[in-house]
Design an enzyme around this catalytic site. Structure first.
Site, short mmCIF file in Angstrom:
data_model
loop_
_atom_site.label_atom_id
_atom_site.label_comp_id
_atom_site.label_asym_id
_atom_site.label_seq_id
_atom_site.Cartn_x
_atom_site.Cartn_y
_atom_site.Cartn_z
N ASP A 1 0.82 -1.21 0.00
CA ASP A 1 0.00 0.00 0.00
C ASP A 1 0.86 1.26 0.00
O ASP A 1 1.94 1.30 0.58
CB ASP A 1 -0.90 -0.02 1.25
CG ASP A 1 -1.83 1.16 1.33
OD1 ASP A 1 -2.69 1.28 0.44
OD2 ASP A 1 -1.68 1.97 2.26
N GLU B 1 1.07 -0.61 -5.14
CA GLU B 1 0.06 0.42 -5.38
C GLU B 1 0.84 1.73 -5.52
O GLU B 1 1.12 2.42 -4.54
CB GLU B 1 -0.94 0.51 -4.23
CG GLU B 1 -2.10 1.45 -4.55
CD GLU B 1 -2.48 2.38 -3.40
OE1 GLU B 1 -3.45 3.14 -3.55
OE2 GLU B 1 -1.79 2.37 -2.37
#
Length: 845
Positions: free
Chosen positions: A514, A567
């Protein structure tokens, strides 16, 4: 406890012949004086010298005056016991202590020539440091130690009424020195195997002495920790039930280099760590204590004395199990799970992810079916995902987090699956069940930042430790959290080992990392003057780059078949390039296996949100992704981020009435599954949920209730997703060449006035699939599409307008033969009837 008069010697339990003269009964003293008178003058001088030494020792350890009032009978009984033990000597007649083997050493008396010149009591300086929680080496003071005159025993047991040493047939009560300290000097030649009887009000507790054990961490472990290279860090730090020196208990260890002292507190000591100080293991900053008798299920935290002398009670950063939030304690645990996924693990490394079918169902476990535990989810989730044909699930972060509304993206327990749904072994059961169903498991992993909770990682030992020491570098400007200090080797070790931990201990098949962009740039969301350039004057966070490279290289080296996914929302060069290959920027690749294509997601959703009459002005938003499609290995994500916070659900983004919204959604999904790249779809979007997702209640499953009037509309979209996945998995042209330009060719990418996009996908052997997307709400008859002339006929394998999906059923039931009329740069063409708002896939008949 044994009383001791003020004038007694170093310890009242010494055999009579070795007690100082001042402590002996008058009759014995007179006898000794008579014997001494007949000795030579030199002997008298020696005796006087001994008396002086003993008097000094007696003065240092004199008991309180109240001790004089205690019964003398008890003292005499203990003295007889000690005397008997000493008299038995080396003959071995003393039985072994409880719990010791047949060959356990027998307490031996001290040689008669040894002098008693050491006080058994803890001296004032050590006493103060132990009580204040600032002692670095409690094992050097507490426990049993050979000294001149015998063996000294010392214990720190707050609230105890008495402490007794039990060793074989020797039972000696230690002197109460006050403030929980107990001590005694026994005339033994070596430290025996022993246990402690600790008397509290109303109970007596028999236990091993935690301060008689050697360190549980070896030199190699400490060296690797100090170098920041311990790839199995979770095996040495934290709480581990174990057998050490033949005794069962739990080893507690924690990294806290700035602490003045660390103690462990938990349910096993009524949350008072005073009697459980940990020892510092050199320059590594690691503190350690083996606590006998403590096992699984016990709650604990570390009580840390900060550099300023204040104290803080902290959860274990390496805890592998925690309490259910909002409770915050760590729990002692070990795994007994037996895996059944050996066949899956052997098979998963057969092909890299970017050259294999890879369609992902993203799940927030606590709300997928609210109220289900890990084991209950294991009975439903694998079957559901397998039925829909997805190859993988992606689990939003399951690492422990205090606030459910963060969806797991603000982690406090990096090594613990959230206790909201069960135990760590329960989570293993879920992963195992998914593997046995043929479903891979990807987990969202959050190494970018952590929350500021005062019981967790923030200023863990009183100073910035896991976070950067520069406040401007530490504070994350968007989320109110703290960023990790990627330049500190121990912090990198904590995170790299954490990535391995999930893959090795829980058989996770992939890590979706993330917020990578926030890690890579020093000026991320920071105004000018609020960030400092790197050593080259640039904005790149060189420490974060080095960390990501190390993490990826280590994971791919140690865990075959695992994929890492970034990401990353910018155009950083080389996210999925090998770490040893430098790009134009001069950096080696970050080493990820796949990267989320945030540009495709943003552009394509923007296009779909326009009314069809205006789409011709935005046609490039659907074609621009092919300009950079092969710069990285991409995933096409329609994730949770796109269906929350006012962004609306996927179907609700589409224009038009309810029929047109569903038709647009179906056409979009058909385009997405045919486009180069892997697919990811968030739960609820597979059946056209109309409302935004909420973690409070999860997907609107009631839309699929047969008693609901519009159930067929939602079931039709789900049936389409199932068919897309089925055809996708059995059509290598749709996935084998995802990262190779030879796997794609535009047929028409410029038919903006018609809202038409058509392209070919190729397998490595040249087998094609033709995808045609029509984003206008009209039927186009005899629409000519260019095709190769070496395919004798084409037939539909997917038509998103089919009646079973809820469409108008404008389909082509038979094969379509090419005509020798060139079109779109091809020597032949076929004529199709394009359904309204639909995508059609055709393969060679």
């Amino acid at each position: 406890m044994t009383p001791r008069p003020e004038s007694s010697g170093p310890h009242p339990e010494q055999p009579a012949e070795r007690r100082p003269a001042a402590a002996e009964p008058a009759k014995k003293t007179a006898a000794r004086k008579t014997a001494a008178a007949s000795k030579k003058a030199t002997a008298e001088k020696t005796a006087a010298k001994k008396t002086a030494v003993k008097s000094v020792a007696a003065k240092k350890t004199a008991a309180p005056k109240t001790a004089v009032k205690k019964a003398a009978a008890k003292k005499a009984a203990v003295r007889r016991t000690a005397g008997k033990a000493a008299a038995e000597g080396p003959a071995g007649r003393t039985p072994a202590p409880r719990g010791a083997g047949r060959d356990a050493p027998v307490p031996q008396p001290a040689p008669p020539e040894m002098e008693i010149a050491v006080s058994p009591a803890v001296d004032a300086a050590d006493r103060e440091r132990l009580l204040s929680g600032t002692h670095h080496a409690p094992h050097s003071v507490l426990g049993a130690h050979p000294v001149p005159g015998g063996v000294v025993f010392r214990a720190l047991r707050p609230y105890a009424r008495a402490v007794t040493v039990v060793s074989g047939g020797l039972t000696v009560e230690l002197h109460d020195d006050g403030d929980g300290f107990f001590s005694g000097l026994l005339p033994l030649g070596e430290v025996p195997a022993y246990r402690l009887l600790v008397t509290y009000e109303g109970t007596v507790h028999e236990t091993e002495d935690a301060y008689r054990f050697l360190p549980t961490l070896g030199e190699l472990d400490l060296h690797l920790i100090g170098e920041g290279r311990h790839e199995e860090l979770w095996t040495v730090l934290g709480a581990h039930p174990m057998t050490h020196q033949g005794v069962t208990g739990t080893r507690f260890s924690v990294w806290a280099p700035n602490a003045r002292g660390v103690r462990v507190a938990g349910t096993f000591n009524f949350w008072d760590g005073t009697g459980f100080p940990m020892r510092s293991l050199g320059s590594t900053g690691v503190w350690e204590l083996f606590v006998p008798g403590v096992g699984e299920g016990e709650l604990y935290k570390f009580e840390i004395t900060r550099p300023d002398g204040s104290k803080t009670l902290r959860a274990d950063p390496m805890a592998r199990r925690t309490e259910v939030p909002p409770a915050t304690s760590s729990i002692v645990t070990s795994s007994a799970y037996e895996w059944g996924d050996a066949e899956w693990l052997e098979r998963r490394a057969e092909a890299p992810a970017h050259r294999a079918p890879f369609s992902v169902y993203e799940v927030h476990l606590p709300s997928w079916r609210p109220g289900l535990t890990y084991r209950q989810l294991a009975e439903q989730l694998p079957a559901y995902v397998k039925d829909l044909g997805f190859t993988h699930v992606e689990l939003m972060p399951v690492a422990e987090h205090p606030f459910g509304g963060s969806w797991g993206y603000q982690v406090t327990g990096f090594y613990a699956p959230t206790a909201r749904l069960g135990t760590p072994d329960d989570f293993r059961y879920l992963v195992d069940a998914l593997h046995r169903a043929g479903i891979g498991v990807i987990m969202d992993w959050v190494p970018a930042h952590f929350p500021r909770d005062e019981w967790a990682l923030a200023e863990f030992d009183g100073r910035p430790l896991y976070e950067h020491e520069d406040p401007l570098r530490a504070a994350h400007p968007d989320w109110g959290t703290l960023e990790f200090d990627f330049g500190r080797r121990e912090v990198r070790n904590f995170l790299v080992a954490n990535a391995l931990y999930w893959c090795e201990e829980f058989h996770i098949d992939g890590l979706r990392v993330d917020a990578v962009a926030s890690m890579l740039y020093l000026d991320y969301s920071r105004e000018p003057g609020r960030w400092t350039p790197n050593e080259h004057g640039g904005r790149e966070n060189l420490d974060a780059v080095a960390f990501l490279q190390e993490m990826n290289a280590t994971v791919y080296r140690r865990v075959p078949g695992v994929v890492t996914i970034a990401e990353e929302s910018t155009a950083w060069d080389g996210v999925t390039r090998a770490t040893h290959h430098k790009g134009p920027s001069g950096f080696g690749g970050l080493g990820f296996g796949l990267k989320w294509n945030m540009g495709w997601m943003h552009d394509s959703l923007q296009y779909m949100s326009h009314d069809p009459v205006h789409r011709r002005h935005h046609h490039g938003e659907m074609t621009f992704s092919m300009v950079y499609a092969y710069s990285e290995n991409y995933v096409l994500p329609i994730s949770h981020d796109e269906v929350v916070h006012g962004k609306r659900s996927l179907v609700s983004k589409m224009p038009g009435d309810w029929w047109q919204q569903r038709a647009n959604l179906r056409a979009y999904l058909g385009f997405m599954w045919a486009h180069p790249g892997k697919q990811l779809l968030f739960m609820g979007q597979e059946f056209a949920q109309g409302a935004e997702w909420s973690e409070a209640h999860g997907p609107d499953w009631w839309l699929l209730d047969p008693h609901y009037g519009a159930e067929a509309d939602h079931r039709g979209v789900r049936d389409l997703v199932r068919d897309l996945n089925t055809v996708y998995r059995h059509t290598p042209a749709l996935w084998r060449g995802d990262t190779e330009p030879s796997g794609f060719r535009w047929v028409t990418g410029d038919a903006a006035e018609d809202n038409v996009l058509a392209f070919l996908r190729y397998d490595s052997d040249g087998s094609p699939l033709l995808a045609v997307s029509h984003f206008a709400p009209v039927v186009r008859e005899d629409y000519r599409i260019g095709v190769p002339d070496d395919v004798p006929a084409w037939h539909e394998v997917v038509n998103t307008d089919a009646g079973r999906y809820g469409g108008g059923d404008v389909t082509g039931p038979g094969p379509v033969k090419p005509e020798p009329q060139g079109r779109h740069g091809f020597p032949a063409s076929i004529r199709l009837t394009l359904p309204p708002l639909a995508t059609v896939w055709l393969r060679p008949a």
